[in-house]
Design a protein around this motif. Structure first.
Motif, short mmCIF file in Angstrom:
data_model
loop_
_atom_site.label_atom_id
_atom_site.label_comp_id
_atom_site.label_asym_id
_atom_site.label_seq_id
_atom_site.Cartn_x
_atom_site.Cartn_y
_atom_site.Cartn_z
N PRO A 91 30.26 -5.26 -24.21
CA PRO A 91 31.70 -4.40 -24.04
C PRO A 91 32.92 -5.39 -24.15
N VAL A 92 33.65 -4.62 -24.88
CA VAL A 92 35.00 -5.14 -24.68
C VAL A 92 35.98 -4.43 -23.94
N PRO A 93 36.71 -5.04 -22.93
CA PRO A 93 37.50 -4.08 -21.94
C PRO A 93 38.73 -3.77 -22.70
N CYS A 94 38.70 -2.21 -22.61
CA CYS A 94 39.97 -1.72 -23.30
C CYS A 94 41.40 -2.14 -22.53
N ARG A 95 41.16 -2.29 -21.54
CA ARG A 95 42.54 -2.64 -20.74
C ARG A 95 43.24 -3.73 -21.14
N GLU A 96 42.33 -4.90 -21.75
CA GLU A 96 42.90 -6.23 -22.27
C GLU A 96 43.86 -5.88 -23.51
N GLY A 97 43.70 -5.14 -24.13
CA GLY A 97 44.57 -4.81 -25.45
C GLY A 97 44.28 -5.91 -26.56
N ARG A 98 43.55 -6.90 -26.31
CA ARG A 98 43.77 -7.73 -27.45
C ARG A 98 42.22 -8.61 -27.36
N PHE A 99 41.63 -8.93 -28.39
CA PHE A 99 40.54 -9.70 -28.43
C PHE A 99 40.90 -10.80 -29.47
N PRO A 100 41.06 -12.10 -28.94
CA PRO A 100 41.18 -13.29 -29.86
C PRO A 100 39.60 -13.79 -30.07
N ILE A 101 39.46 -14.27 -31.33
CA ILE A 101 38.28 -14.90 -31.49
C ILE A 101 38.52 -16.38 -32.29
N ASP A 102 38.02 -17.43 -32.14
CA ASP A 102 38.12 -18.52 -33.06
C ASP A 102 37.04 -18.81 -33.74
N LYS A 103 36.84 -19.37 -34.68
CA LYS A 103 35.75 -20.08 -35.47
C LYS A 103 35.05 -18.83 -36.15
N LEU A 104 35.83 -17.68 -36.60
CA LEU A 104 35.44 -16.40 -37.29
C LEU A 104 35.23 -16.53 -38.77
N PRO A 105 33.84 -16.37 -39.21
CA PRO A 105 33.82 -16.68 -40.79
C PRO A 105 34.76 -16.25 -41.53
N LYS A 106 35.35 -16.69 -42.54
CA LYS A 106 36.42 -16.02 -43.51
C LYS A 106 35.65 -14.72 -44.28
N ARG A 107 34.51 -14.70 -44.32
CA ARG A 107 33.77 -13.83 -45.03
C ARG A 107 34.01 -12.19 -44.39
N TYR A 108 34.45 -12.18 -43.02
CA TYR A 108 34.52 -11.27 -42.50
C TYR A 108 35.92 -10.66 -42.63
N VAL A 109 36.09 -9.59 -43.33
CA VAL A 109 37.41 -9.22 -44.01
C VAL A 109 38.06 -7.74 -43.20
N GLN A 110 37.16 -7.15 -42.34
CA GLN A 110 37.74 -5.98 -41.89
C GLN A 110 37.09 -5.97 -40.25
N VAL A 111 37.62 -5.13 -39.43
CA VAL A 111 37.24 -4.95 -38.18
C VAL A 111 37.06 -3.72 -37.71
N GLU A 112 36.15 -3.12 -37.10
CA GLU A 112 35.81 -1.76 -36.43
C GLU A 112 35.95 -1.73 -34.95
N LEU A 113 36.84 -0.97 -34.56
CA LEU A 113 37.07 -0.91 -32.98
C LEU A 113 36.77 0.54 -32.51
N GLY A 114 36.15 0.61 -31.49
CA GLY A 114 35.81 2.18 -31.04
C GLY A 114 34.88 1.87 -29.85
N SER A 115 34.80 3.25 -29.14
CA SER A 115 33.97 3.23 -28.12
C SER A 115 32.43 3.82 -28.42
N GLU A 116 31.57 3.35 -27.46
CA GLU A 116 29.89 3.72 -28.03
C GLU A 116 30.12 5.17 -27.90
N GLY A 117 29.50 5.93 -28.99
CA GLY A 117 29.13 7.10 -29.09
C GLY A 117 30.55 8.31 -29.14
N GLY A 118 31.68 7.41 -29.41
CA GLY A 118 32.80 8.12 -29.70
C GLY A 118 33.57 7.75 -31.03
N ALA A 119 34.70 7.88 -30.80
CA ALA A 119 35.72 7.69 -31.98
C ALA A 119 35.85 6.04 -32.27
#
Length: 137
Positions: A91-119
């Protein structure tokens, strides 16, 4: 023929069959020689990784405990260009409002963000800023 097979087997004793260096599996940079251990668990050249920050608001307001009451935990999924090439965090806490990640492979070009079973919503990772932004729900 039998002697050659035995000689080959003797030569392999004590050798790892897991590749090291670029492309091998890893848990730390020390396992990757001159490369780095990406967050995907693979050794990659430094030129093939980047730091990315995902940020979000909730209905236009900053994410905090009050605005995230309906969905306190989210998931983040980084998607590559190839089907099935994903890296997911939950889980990623919603209240944080941000998620930094280092060392992400450049081949990842998009992000999906949502709630499990929801939008959920999908956003490209901006090449210039290395950021993806969302306004949830």
């Amino acid at each position: 023929m039998r002697i050659a097979a035995l000689a080959l087997m003797a030569g392999l004793v004590g050798c790892s069959l897991t590749p090291s260096g670029s492309g091998g599996e890893c848990q730390s940079d020390s396992q990757c020689g001159d490369d780095v251990c990406a967050r995907s668990g693979e050794c990659l050249a430094r030129s093939n990784i980047r730091s990315v920050t995902v940020t979000w608001t909730v209905n236009g307001a900053p994410a905090d405990a009050a605005s995230c009451t309906a969905h306190p935990d989210l998931y983040l999924q980084f998607d590559g260009a190839d089907y099935g090439d994903t890296l997911r965090f939950a889980p990623v806490p919603c209240r944080e409002g941000r998620f930094p990640i280092d060392k992400l492979p450049k081949r990842y070009v998009q992000v999906e963000l949502g709630s499990e079973g929801g939008a959920s919503d999908v956003s490209p990772i901006d090449r210039a800023t290395a950021q993806a932004q969302f306004d949830l729900f």
